[in-house]
Motif scaffolding. Structure first.
Motif, PDB file in Angstrom:
ATOM      1  N   ASP A   1       0.751  -1.207  -0.230  1.00  0.00           N
ATOM      2  CA  ASP A   1       0.452   0.053  -0.218  1.00  0.00           C
ATOM      3  C   ASP A   1       0.946   0.919  -0.121  1.00  0.00           C
ATOM      4  O   ASP A   1       0.901   2.450   0.316  1.00  0.00           O
ATOM      5  N   PHE A   2       2.197   1.102  -0.834  1.00  0.00           N
ATOM      6  CA  PHE A   2       2.700   2.358  -0.492  1.00  0.00           C
ATOM      7  C   PHE A   2       3.898   1.887  -1.876  1.00  0.00           C
ATOM      8  O   PHE A   2       3.105   0.883  -3.066  1.00  0.00           O
ATOM      9  N   ASP A   3       3.689   3.290  -2.848  1.00  0.00           N
ATOM     10  CA  ASP A   3       4.198   3.930  -4.297  1.00  0.00           C
ATOM     11  C   ASP A   3       5.601   2.572  -4.380  1.00  0.00           C
ATOM     12  O   ASP A   3       5.898   2.675  -5.429  1.00  0.00           O
ATOM     13  N   TYR A   4       6.562   2.869  -3.267  1.00  0.00           N
ATOM     14  CA  TYR A   4       8.150   3.165  -3.985  1.00  0.00           C
ATOM     15  C   TYR A   4       8.259   1.467  -2.953  1.00  0.00           C
ATOM     16  O   TYR A   4       8.268   1.838  -2.126  1.00  0.00           O
ATOM     17  N   VAL A   5       8.810   0.059  -4.089  1.00  0.00           N
ATOM     18  CA  VAL A   5       9.258  -0.972  -3.681  1.00  0.00           C
ATOM     19  C   VAL A   5      10.606  -0.500  -4.013  1.00  0.00           C
ATOM     20  O   VAL A   5      10.817  -0.663  -5.507  1.00  0.00           O
ATOM     21  N   LEU A   6      11.491  -1.307  -2.816  1.00  0.00           N
ATOM     22  CA  LEU A   6      12.919  -0.983  -3.570  1.00  0.00           C
ATOM     23  C   LEU A   6      13.288  -2.813  -3.891  1.00  0.00           C
ATOM     24  O   LEU A   6      13.199  -3.728  -2.870  1.00  0.00           O
ATOM     25  N   ARG A   7      13.620  -3.315  -5.193  1.00  0.00           N
ATOM     26  CA  ARG A   7      13.392  -4.515  -5.457  1.00  0.00           C
ATOM     27  C   ARG A   7      15.107  -5.713  -5.049  1.00  0.00           C
ATOM     28  O   ARG A   7      15.387  -5.895  -4.810  1.00  0.00           O
ATOM     29  N   GLY A   8      16.095  -4.326  -4.965  1.00  0.00           N
ATOM     30  CA  GLY A   8      17.266  -4.687  -4.403  1.00  0.00           C
ATOM     31  C   GLY A   8      17.955  -3.328  -4.956  1.00  0.00           C
ATOM     32  O   GLY A   8      17.847  -2.469  -5.402  1.00  0.00           O
ATOM     33  N   ALA A   9      19.308  -3.551  -4.563  1.00  0.00           N
ATOM     34  CA  ALA A   9      20.586  -2.625  -4.152  1.00  0.00           C
ATOM     35  C   ALA A   9      21.578  -3.087  -3.624  1.00  0.00           C
ATOM     36  O   ALA A   9      22.214  -4.222  -3.377  1.00  0.00           O
ATOM     37  N   ASP A  10      23.221  -2.811  -4.370  1.00  0.00           N
ATOM     38  CA  ASP A  10      23.903  -3.217  -4.321  1.00  0.00           C
ATOM     39  C   ASP A  10      25.002  -1.079  -4.042  1.00  0.00           C
ATOM     40  O   ASP A  10      24.262  -0.414  -4.321  1.00  0.00           O
ATOM     41  N   GLY A  11      25.980  -1.003  -3.924  1.00  0.00           N
ATOM     42  CA  GLY A  11      26.866  -0.427  -4.447  1.00  0.00           C
ATOM     43  C   GLY A  11      27.121   0.635  -5.227  1.00  0.00           C
ATOM     44  O   GLY A  11      27.168   1.930  -5.592  1.00  0.00           O
ATOM     45  N   ARG A  12      26.162   0.232  -6.268  1.00  0.00           N
ATOM     46  CA  ARG A  12      26.313   0.639  -7.899  1.00  0.00           C
ATOM     47  C   ARG A  12      25.236   0.978  -8.458  1.00  0.00           C
ATOM     48  O   ARG A  12      25.145   2.093  -9.281  1.00  0.00           O
ATOM     49  N   LEU A  13      24.467  -0.191  -8.249  1.00  0.00           N
ATOM     50  CA  LEU A  13      22.877   0.671  -8.566  1.00  0.00           C
ATOM     51  C   LEU A  13      21.570   0.137  -7.690  1.00  0.00           C
ATOM     52  O   LEU A  13      21.916  -0.747  -6.662  1.00  0.00           O
TER      53      LEU A  13
ATOM     54  N   PHE B   1      13.867  -1.305   4.343  1.00  0.00           N
ATOM     55  CA  PHE B   1      13.216  -0.135   4.089  1.00  0.00           C
ATOM     56  C   PHE B   1      11.580  -0.861   3.910  1.00  0.00           C
ATOM     57  O   PHE B   1      10.819  -0.367   3.985  1.00  0.00           O
ATOM     58  N   ASN B   2      11.070  -1.867   3.092  1.00  0.00           N
ATOM     59  CA  ASN B   2      10.105  -2.354   2.603  1.00  0.00           C
ATOM     60  C   ASN B   2       9.082  -3.062   3.403  1.00  0.00           C
ATOM     61  O   ASN B   2       7.966  -3.207   3.397  1.00  0.00           O
ATOM     62  N   VAL B   3      10.779  -3.468   4.404  1.00  0.00           N
ATOM     63  CA  VAL B   3       9.436  -3.959   6.189  1.00  0.00           C
ATOM     64  C   VAL B   3       9.004  -3.190   6.703  1.00  0.00           C
ATOM     65  O   VAL B   3       8.113  -3.437   6.671  1.00  0.00           O
TER      66      VAL B   3
END
Length: 129
Positions: A9-21, A106-108
């Motif tokens: 129920d929020f607009d932005y979900v982080l699917r993944g992240a590392d040091g460059r993207l 963040f997602n949690v």
């Protein structure tokens, strides 16, 4: 067994992240950015967590978080003590962690309805080369 597709129920979900993207929803980001459940701020001009000052943190604080997740890249790093103290003096928690850990956290927290803002430092290939 019944499987249900859960839509956050929020607009932005982080699917993944590392040091460059990072992958936010289906968007690939390669520069530092800030994300809240309903806000995405691209091209945040921070490239090194060790030099993060309160002025650079202003767009994060403008989103009125109760907690800030600071994604520091592929390895954990910490901002200057004065930056951490500035958050604490405002009653805002600041947690520094790797980008991958910050994305999961963040997602949690967003899923729990918390006022969370995550700021991610991504290594700019042009600056590193």
């Amino acid at each position: 067994m019944q499987l249900n597709l859960e839509s956050p129920d929020f607009d932005y979900v982080l699917r993944g992240a590392d040091g460059r993207l990072a992958l936010v929803n289906d968007r690939r980001l390669t520069r530092s950015f800030i994300v809240a459940p309903r806000t995405l701020v691209e091209d945040w001009p921070v490239t090194d967590v060790r030099s993060l000052d309160i002025d650079a943190l202003a767009p994060v604080l403008a989103l009125e978080p109760e907690v800030v997740l600071l994604g520091t890249g592929e390895t954990q790093g910490f901002p200057p003590p004065a930056t951490m103290a500035a958050c604490l003096s405002r009653g805002i928690g600041l947690e520094a962690m790797t980008n991958a850990a910050a994305a999961r956290t963040f997602n949690v927290l967003a899923g729990e309805g918390r006022r969370v803002v995550a700021a991610f430092v991504l290594l700019d290939d042009a600056a590193s080369g």
